[in-house]
Design a protein around this motif. Structure first.
Motif, mmCIF file in Angstrom:
data_model
loop_
_atom_site.group_PDB
_atom_site.id
_atom_site.type_symbol
_atom_site.label_atom_id
_atom_site.label_comp_id
_atom_site.label_asym_id
_atom_site.label_seq_id
_atom_site.Cartn_x
_atom_site.Cartn_y
_atom_site.Cartn_z
ATOM 1 N N ILE A 28 -5.511 7.209 -5.604
ATOM 2 C CA ILE A 28 -6.629 6.747 -5.637
ATOM 3 C C ILE A 28 -7.620 7.154 -4.250
ATOM 4 C CG2 ILE A 28 -8.132 4.536 -5.549
ATOM 5 C CD1 ILE A 28 -5.921 3.579 -7.530
ATOM 6 N N GLU B 224 0.224 5.034 -6.393
ATOM 7 C CA GLU B 224 -1.087 4.761 -6.706
ATOM 8 C C GLU B 224 -2.211 4.757 -5.598
ATOM 9 O OE1 GLU B 224 1.343 3.289 -9.928
ATOM 10 O OE2 GLU B 224 1.365 3.091 -7.762
ATOM 11 N N GLN B 225 -1.803 4.369 -4.345
ATOM 12 C CA GLN B 225 -2.412 4.283 -3.268
ATOM 13 C C GLN B 225 -2.759 5.610 -2.815
ATOM 14 O OE1 GLN B 225 -3.666 1.919 -1.561
ATOM 15 N NE2 GLN B 225 -4.455 3.093 0.464
ATOM 16 N N THR C 41 0.712 -1.085 0.082
ATOM 17 C CA THR C 41 -0.104 -0.117 -0.002
ATOM 18 C C THR C 41 0.837 1.131 0.190
ATOM 19 O OG1 THR C 41 -0.305 -0.057 2.346
ATOM 20 C CG2 THR C 41 -1.965 -1.120 1.118
ATOM 21 N N SER D 275 -5.503 -0.040 -5.097
ATOM 22 C CA SER D 275 -4.101 0.432 -5.730
ATOM 23 C C SER D 275 -3.161 -0.589 -5.961
ATOM 24 C CB SER D 275 -3.621 1.279 -4.758
ATOM 25 O OG SER D 275 -3.116 0.596 -3.489
ATOM 26 N N ASN E 157 -1.397 -1.305 -9.703
ATOM 27 C CA ASN E 157 0.182 -1.624 -9.795
ATOM 28 C C ASN E 157 0.318 -2.815 -10.608
ATOM 29 O OD1 ASN E 157 2.427 0.007 -8.290
ATOM 30 N ND2 ASN E 157 0.148 0.081 -6.961
ATOM 31 N N THR F 113 -1.285 7.893 4.208
ATOM 32 C CA THR F 113 -1.724 8.730 2.989
ATOM 33 C C THR F 113 -2.073 10.097 3.536
ATOM 34 O OG1 THR F 113 -2.556 6.730 1.925
ATOM 35 C CG2 THR F 113 -3.431 8.941 1.167
#
Length: 1008
Positions: free
Chosen positions: A387, A383-384, A379, A549, A553, A525
C-alpha cells in the motif's frame, strides 16, 4: 453598572477583580443596612446591578458575568465546576471560620480541621499548575481566591496551609496580579483582614454544604475530620431535599417528559447492535472509523502515552457502540525506523525480533487495561509495503514527488549515513553537550544533525563527516490548496480539539514546504524508485499508512473503509506532538494520491500528562509504565478512571499518587461504590432481592428530571469528545442518588407502616434503576466494574444502550443478583510505597557535593530567583531579564548536579512525551537547514533582505495589535520572540551584528 457592598465585605474582592480584569467600569456604592434587592428577604451583599432594576446577587455569577463582558472566559465548563465547588464546599466552611476567628476573635480548631480536606483537594489540583484553569487567570482563580484570601492573609489554619506549597504559590501569584491587588487594597484597607470584621458579623452565614466533606475525604482524613464536619453541620438546619432545588428551575415539561420516559421508555428503546466481525460500513448509517496513534515499538508505553491515544480512543469507541453506531476501532505498533534499529543494537537483537518482542508486550498491556480494539496490528507486513509503495507511485505519477540533495553525517568507520538518532554532540543553540541529532534535550529545540558541534557516531564514537545524499521530497506546496479546502470543511463540520486546530493552522499559515520522505536506512519500507532502492521511506511518511495496512490485515474489504469518504467519518486520537503528521502530512499524501481516500474528519489531541512534579523517564525509573501498573495490584479500572479524570484535554496535567488515592477513596469508593452498594443491599435485605412497585412522588419526578439533565450533558460531552467532563456527569448522578437515599431514609421507612414500607421499596427500587443507568454510563470508562454492577443487578442485556432519557430497566418483580462492594479502599501506606517505588534511583552518585556546597548553591538559587522577579516586576530590558534567567538556570543545574541528580532540561516543558522520543514535535519543514551564518559580511541576496524586511514589518503589526487588544501575555511574548528572531535574521542578511541591531528586543528593528 453598580456594585453595592458594605465596608470590608470580603466577597466584593471577586467583583472588583473581575471588573478590572474585564476592563469594565463599575461604580461602587457602599451601603449600611439599606435593602438593595427589593425581593430578597435578607439584605445580602455584594450585589451587581448591570442595568437599573436588574440585580445579580450571587458573587460568583456576577464575577463570571463581568468577565464574560470582557471576553475573558478561559474554559467555561472548568470555570463553572470550580464556581460550584467554591459555593457548595469551600464558602460554607470558610465563612464560619472567619466569623469565629476574625469576627469573634476565637480560634476554633474544629472548624480549621473541617477546612483541611478542602485545602488538600485544592493542593492536589494546583500541583504543577500556575492557575486552576488554562494558562491565565480565570473566574475560577478569582472566585476561589476571593473566598480563601482571608485565610491566607490572616494566617488562619496556618498548620494546614503550611502543608500546601502549591496553594501558597498560587495565592501569591493571584494576589500579585494588578487587578487583584487593587481589589484587595480597596476591600481590606491595605491587607488587614481585621477590617472585614464588621461585614462578617453583619452578613448572613451560608448554609453548610450539601455533601459531607469529611466523608468525601474519609479515605485520607479519618474519623476526626468526620466529627468536625458533623459539628459544622449542626450549626444550621439542613433541608434534606435541598438538592432537588437547583439553580435552574425544573419545568413542568421536564417533570412530565421524565416520568413518561422512565415508565415506558424502555419498551420503545432500540435494541443494542450485535458486534459481528468483520465490521464494514453500512448504507444509510453513521459509519465511524476510529484510529489511535500507533505506539512506537521501541519501548514500553507509560501512562501518559496510554491516555494520549489508545485509552481515549477506547472510551469514545465504546460510547459510540452504546449509541448503536457502526464503529471500527483499529490500532497497532509502528515498527519501522531508526529507533527500532537503535533498540535492536542495545539489546543485541535483530530489528524484527525487537518488533516481535514489543508488539507482544504492547498488546498484553492494552489487553490488561481492557482496551477493546476491533483489531490491533503492526506495520511490518506485506500489506504495508504494497500500500505504501502504491501510494508513492500515485504521488510520483501525479507529479508530487521532488528530488533534491541533502547534507548528512556519514560515519566512515561504520560505512553508513547516520540517521538522526545515531548522532550525538553539542547543541549549536544552547551548548548542551548531550544533544541528539534531531532534538536537544537541553533547550528543547529541533535541530539538524549537521548543525551539531563535536558530533560523534553513537555506534562507534568516531567523528562523522558531512556528505551529500540524494533524497525524495513530497511537494507539499503543490497539494496545499486541496488541503486548505479540506481543512476549512472539517474544521467546521468535525470535532477538532483547540490544540489540533492551532498546531495545524500554524503549519499552513506561512505556506508549506517540501518535506523529505526517504532515509538512508535498512529497516523500513523500501523505496521502489530506480536510483533510490537502497533507501527506505521516512517513518512519518510510512507510519500513518499503517492505519490503512492494519485495516487491510483486518479485512480484505478494507477499501470500503478507506476509499469511501462520503460514507465514513474518521476520528484520530493522538498526543499533540503528533498532530501535524496526521493533519497535514498524511492528508496531503492521500490528497496527492488522488485515489478517493477517506481523510480525517475529526482530530482529538491531548496535552501532556506529567508524573508528579516531573516527567516520565524509563531510563531513570521515574513514573509508572504499563507493565508496572499491572504489577501494583490495583485494578485496571481504577487506573482507567483516574487517567480519564485527569485527562489533559485543555492543558498539561499530572499523575499524582496522593490525588490517585483521593479519587479512589472519595469518588469511586465513597460516592459511586457507596450509593450502588447501599441501594442493592436494601433491595436484597429488606425486599428479598425483588424490585418493588414505583409509585412516583413529586420528589421522585424531580430526581428523574435532574438525572435527565446530567444524562443530556453526558451525551453532549461525549459527542464532543470531552471525555473528562462526562465523568463529572456520572459522579453527579451518583451524588444525586446518594442524597436521595439520605433524604428519604428508606432504612427507617422499611420498619414503619405499610405505606411507609411501600415508600421505602419505591426509593430503593428507583435507586437500583439509577445504579443500572450508571452501569451503562460507566461502561466506556470502567468496563469491568460496569459488568460487575450489571451482574449484581441481574440487568437485562437490552439495557446496554444510551438513549436521551432515563428509562426504567428493572421493572417491579425483577430479581437482582447478590450485591457486594465494588471498590476497595487504598491505604496511605500503599501509596507511600508506590511513590518510593516509582520515584527513580535515589542513590547518591560519588560526584555529589558536600552539604556545605549544596547549601551555598541553594542560597544562590534563591537569591538569583529574587533578582529575576525584581527585574520582571520593574519591567527591565528583555536582555537583562534573559541574562538573569540564564544565570538562574545555570545555578539550578549546578545545584541539581551537586545533589546527585541529572541537570534539568532547560527551557523544555515538563513531561513532553509522544509516541516515542524519535517522534517529537517537528519543525514545519524537513528540508536541510544550514547553520546560522555569522554577520561578517552581507549575504548579497537582496531578495532575501526584502523578504525578511516584509516579514519583520508584518510581525511588528501583529505584536502591536496584540498589545492594543490587551491580548494574552503568553501570546504577546510568543509574538515578540518571533519578531526578535526575524530581526536577527534580517540583521545577519544585512551583514550587521544582530545583538547590537536588535538591542535585546527594546529598539525597533531597522528597515532598509
Amino acid at each position: 453598572m453598580k456594585i453595592y457592598t458594605d465596608v470590608g465585605n470580603f466577597q466584593t474582592v471577586k467583583l472588583l477583580a473581575a471588573a478590572a480584569t474585564a476592563g469594565v467600569d463599575v461604580e461602587v456604592v457602599v451601603t449600611i443596612n439599606a435593602k438593595v434587592v427589593p425581593y430578597l428577604t435578607c439584605n445580602k451583599l455584594p450585589v451587581l446591578e448591570p442595568e437599573r432594576g436588574e440585580f445579580i446577587f450571587s458573587p460568583n455569577a456576577a464575577t463570571r458575568y463581568l468577565l464574560s463582558l470582557g471576553k475573558k472566559i478561559v474554559d467555561e465548563a472548568g470555570e463553572k465546576r470550580w464556581a460550584e465547588w467554591e459555593s457548595s464546599q469551600l464558602l460554607p466552611v470558610v465563612v464560619p471560620l472567619l466569623v469565629s476567628a476574625v469576627g469573634q476573635g476565637k480560634q476554633d480548631k474544629t472548624q480549621e480541621k473541617t477546612l483541611q480536606p478542602l485545602l488538600k483537594y485544592l493542593e492536589a489540583k494546583l500541583k504543577g499548575k500556575k492557575f486552576l484553569v488554562g494558562s491565565r487567570v480565570s473566574s475560577a482563580d478569582i472566585i476561589v481566591f476571593g473566598t480563601l484570601f482571608p485565610v491566607l492573609l490572616g494566617n488562619l489554619a496556618k498548620d494546614s496551609v503550611k502543608e500546601c506549597p502549591s496553594i501558597q504559590a498560587w495565592g501569591q501569584t493571584v494576589a500579585d496580579l494588578t487587578q487583584v491587588e487593587g481589589a484587595l487594597r480597596q476591600v481590606t484597607e491595605g491587607g488587614n483582614v481585621q477590617s472585614l470584621k464588621v461585614s462578617l458579623l453583619a452578613q448572613p452565614v451560608p448554609p453548610p454544604a450539601n455533601i459531607d466533606t469529611a466523608k468525601l475525604y474519609k479515605g485520607t482524613q479519618g474519623p476526626k475530620a468526620e466529627g468536625a464536619q458533623q459539628a459544622a453541620k449542626s450549626a444550621a438546619p439542613v433541608d434534606e431535599f435541598q438538592f432537588l432545588q437547583p439553580e435552574k428551575t425544573i419545568t413542568a415539561e421536564e417533570l412530565a417528559t421524565g416520568e413518561k420516559s422512565f415508565l415506558s421508555g424502555a419498551s420503545t428503546s432500540p435494541k443494542p447492535r450485535l458486534r459481528k466481525h468483520p465490521i464494514l460500513p453500512c448504507e444509510g448509517e453513521k459509519n465511524i472509523f476510529i484510529t489511535s496513534a500507533l505506539p512506537y515499538v521501541n519501548n514500553v508505553p507509560h501512562l501518559g502515552n496510554i491516555i494520549g491515544c489508545v485509552l481515549s480512543g477506547d472510551v469514545f469507541s465504546r460510547f459510540c457502540r452504546l449509541r448503536n453506531r457502526n464503529v471500527l476501532y483499529v490500532c497497532g505498533t509502528d515498527e519501522y525506523g531508526t529507533a527500532t534499529e537503535t533498540k535492536a543494537m542495545e539489546e543485541g537483537l535483530t530489528p524484527q525480533q525487537i518488533c516481535d518482542k514489543y508488539n507482544k508486550l504492547h498488546a498484553e498491556i492494552y489487553q490488561w487495561l481492557n482496551i477493546d480494539f476491533d483489531y490491533f496490528g503492526r506495520t511490518t507486513t506485506k500489506e504495508q509495503t504494497e500500500i505504501a509503495q502504491d501510494i508513492f507511485w500515485k504521488l510520483y505519477n501525479q507529479g508530487f514527488i521532488l528530488k533534491d540533495s541533502v547534507d548528512q553525517l556519514q560515519c566512515q568507520k561504520c560505512v553508513r549515513f547516520l540517521a538522526d538518532r545515531f548522532v550525538e554532540g553539542t547543541c549549536p543553540l544552547c551548548g548542551y553537550d548531550d544533544a541528539r541529532g534531531d532534538q536537544c534535550d537541553g533547550c528543547g529545540k529541533l535541530i539538524n544533525a549537521v548543525e551539531l558541534k563535536k558530533p560523534k557516531c553513537k555506534i562507534c564514537s568516531s567523528t562523522p563527516v558531512i556528505k551529500t545524499s540524494q533524497h525524495l521530497f513530497l511537494d507539499l506546496p503543490k497539494v496545499e490548496p486541496q488541503l486548505r479546502q479540506h481543512l476549512d470543511r472539517v474544521f467546521e463540520t468535525g470535532t477538532w480539539t483547540h490544540n489540533a486546530q492551532v498546531i495545524t493552522s500554524s503549519w499552513i499559515r506561512d505556506g508549506l514546504k517540501p518535506r523529505c520522505i526517504s532515509r538512508d536506512l535498512k529497516w523500513g519500507t523500501p523505496v521502489p524508485l530506480e536510483g533510490y532502492t537502497d533507501k527506505v521511506f521516512y517513518v512519518w511518511f510510512d507510519a500513518p499508512i499503517g492505519y490503512i495496512s492494519i485495516t487491510a490485515n483486518y479485512t480484505k474489504e478494507w477499501k470500503k473503509w478507506w476509499k469511501n469518504p462520503d460514507k465514513v467519518e474518521m476520528y484520530n486520537f493522538l498526543g499533540k506532538d503528533n498532530v501535524p503528521f496526521h493533519s497535514v502530512i498524511f492528508p496531503c499524501t492521500l490528497l496527492g494520491a488522488d485515489d478517493n481516500y477517506t481523510i480525517v474528519n475529526s482530530m482529538v489531541a491531548t496535552e501532556y500528562l506529567n508524573y508528579e512534579d516531573g516527567k516520565f523517564s524509563k531510563s531513570r525509573g521515574v513514573g509508572v509504565f504499563g507493565d508496572q501498573a499491572r504489577d501494583t495490584g490495583i485494578a485496571p479500572d481504577v487506573y482507567r478512571f483516574y487517567l480519564l479524570y485527569v485527562r489533559p484535554e485543555s492543558q498539561d496535567s499530572a499523575f499524582s499518587w496522593d490525588d490517585f488515592l483521593l479519587k479512589n477513596n472519595s469518588e469511586l469508593l465513597n460516592n459511586i461504590g457507596n450509593f450502588i452498594n447501599r441501594a442493592l443491599m436494601f433491595v436484597s435485605n429488606c425486599f428479598e432481592g425483588t424490585i418493588q412497585d414505583m409509585n412516583l412522588s413529586q420528589e421522585d419526578k424531580k430526581l428523574i428530571a435532574l438525572v435527565n439533565r446530567e444524562l443530556a450533558t453526558y451525551v453532549d460531552n461525549m459527542e464532543s469528545v470531552r471525555l473528562r467532563d462526562s465523568i463529572r456527569n456520572i459522579l453527579s448522578i451518583s451524588r444525586l442518588g446518594n442524597q436521595y437515599m439520605q433524604a428519604n431514609k428508606p432504612w427507617v421507612l422499611a420498619k414503619g407502616t405499610p405505606q411507609e414500607r411501600a415508600r421505602s421499596g419505591c426509593v430503593v427500587s428507583l435507586s437500583a434503576n439509577i445504579a443500572c443507568l450508571l452501569s451503562v454510563l460507566l461502561q466506556p470508562y470502567l468496563p469491568v466494574t460496569s459488568g460487575i454492577i450489571q451482574e449484581q443487578l441481574n440487568a437485562p442485556a437490552d439495557c446496554n444502550i444510551i438513549v436521551s432519557n432515563f428509562t426504567c430497566q428493572l421493572k417491579s418483580g425483577h430479581k437482582i443478583g447478590k450485591p457486594s462492594p465494588l471498590f476497595q479502599k487504598i491505604e496511605a501506606s500503599k501509596i507511600e510505597e508506590l511513590k518510593q517505588r516509582f520515584a527513580g534511583a535515589q542513590s547518591k552518585p560519588a560526584s555529589a557535593a558536600s552539604p556545605e556546597e549544596i547549601e551555598r548553591l541553594t542560597q544562590e538559587v534563591a537569591k538569583q530567583g529574587n533578582e529575576v522577579r525584581e527585574l520582571k516586576g520593574q519591567k527591565a530590558e528583555k536582555a537583562l531579564i534573559e541574562a538573569a534567567v540564564n544565570k538562574l538556570l545555570d545555578l539550578k543545574k549546578q545545584l541539581t548536579k551537586a545533589q546527585g541528580g541529572e541537570p534539568p532540561a532547560a527551557g523544555k516543558k515538563k513531561g513532553k512525551q509522544g509516541k516515542g522520543d524519535a517522534k517529537s514535535t517537528p519543525a514545519p519543514a524537513a528540508t536541510p537547514t544550514p547553520a546560522t551564518p555569522t554577520p561578517a559580511k552581507p549575504s548579497g541576496d537582496q531578495g532575501e533582505i526584502d523578504r525578511l524586511t516584509e516579514q519583520v514589518s508584518a510581525q511588528g503589526t501583529v505584536v502591536r495589535e496584540l498589545k492594543t487588544q490587551k491580548g494574552d501575555k503568553v501570546a504577546i511574548d510568543a509574538a515578540v520572540a518571533k519578531l526578535l528572531d526575524l530581526k536577527r535574521q534580517l540583521a545577519v542578511a544585512q551583514g550587521l551584528d544582530p545583538d547590537q541591531t536588535v538591542g535585546g528586543g527594546k529598539k525597533k528593528g531597522k528597515k532598509k
